[in-house]
Design an enzyme around this catalytic site. Sequence first.
Site, PDB file in Angstrom:
ATOM      1  N   GLN A  10      25.991  17.493 -38.121  1.00  0.00           N
ATOM      2  CA  GLN A  10      24.950  16.591 -37.627  1.00  0.00           C
ATOM      3  C   GLN A  10      24.223  15.892 -38.770  1.00  0.00           C
ATOM      4  O   GLN A  10      24.333  14.682 -38.923  1.00  0.00           O
ATOM      5  CB  GLN A  10      23.968  17.347 -36.740  1.00  0.00           C
ATOM      6  N   ASP A  11      23.468  16.635 -39.565  1.00  0.00           N
ATOM      7  CA  ASP A  11      22.848  16.053 -40.751  1.00  0.00           C
ATOM      8  C   ASP A  11      22.732  17.137 -41.817  1.00  0.00           C
ATOM      9  O   ASP A  11      22.941  18.320 -41.540  1.00  0.00           O
ATOM     10  CB  ASP A  11      21.500  15.381 -40.444  1.00  0.00           C
ATOM     11  N   PRO A  12      22.434  16.761 -43.057  1.00  0.00           N
ATOM     12  CA  PRO A  12      22.442  17.740 -44.153  1.00  0.00           C
ATOM     13  C   PRO A  12      21.368  18.815 -43.978  1.00  0.00           C
ATOM     14  O   PRO A  12      20.370  18.624 -43.280  1.00  0.00           O
ATOM     15  CB  PRO A  12      22.161  16.881 -45.397  1.00  0.00           C
TER      16      PRO A  12
END
Length: 253
Positions: free
Chosen positions: A78-80
């Site tokens: 999804q995101d870092p």
Amino acid sequence: MNEQGKAINSSAESRIQLESSWKAHVGNWLLRPEMRDLSSFLRARKVAGVSVYPPGSQIFAAFEATPFQRVKAVILGQDPYHGQGQAHGLCFSVRPGMPLPPSLLNIYKELEEDLGLLRPDHGCLLPWAKRGVLLLNAVLTVEDGRAGAHQGKGWEGFTDHVVDTLNREREGLVFMLWGSYAQAKGKAIDTRRHLVLKAPHPSPLSAHRGFLGCRHFSLCNQYLSQHGLGMVDWSLPPCIALDGAILNGRIAV
């Protein structure tokens, strides 16, 4: 487009820090107005003193580690990670020396159950990336302590384009979609051309609902073997054996 416009685009393209094979396939997307807006947003956040992760030189690390023609499998995140020192451009991966995040611990549990591979003493998945596993987050940047801070700022269109390009221009890949977010992002993948493996997210909140026991690693290799791409070596060396030359480069730490 007039000559001045062509010159501006040519100059902008030359500044894109994207691995050459990926630049040839998806680099034009980074010249779109929404990506210029994203670049301006990132600069403004940094000027405001906000810590943005990963460092700029590692934003496109997934592409650097896994060139276009070497991709065998894709894992979508999804995101870092939003903690200091964690993110280095590969989804689910953390730099050597960082504590293992809960989701990665569950990935390692499934890896051991599926293939009998013991958990390594680090969370760096760069060896997977170098062996053909594209570790791609939908959003490539985040802010310190603020999960999802850069969602809706433009990254999703670019990474959708990456997935679509792989879907159209490659054949026989394995897409590993863990959780509803990844599954929605991969909903248009042509299952006649590729294998799509779906399971709940490896987060402790959902891993027991079907991620643990999904056997995606062995299913991936079975499919790759049948389609002539060669199986992925899912083993990870101990931290002391990680290639220092790679780990000291811009694509890792």
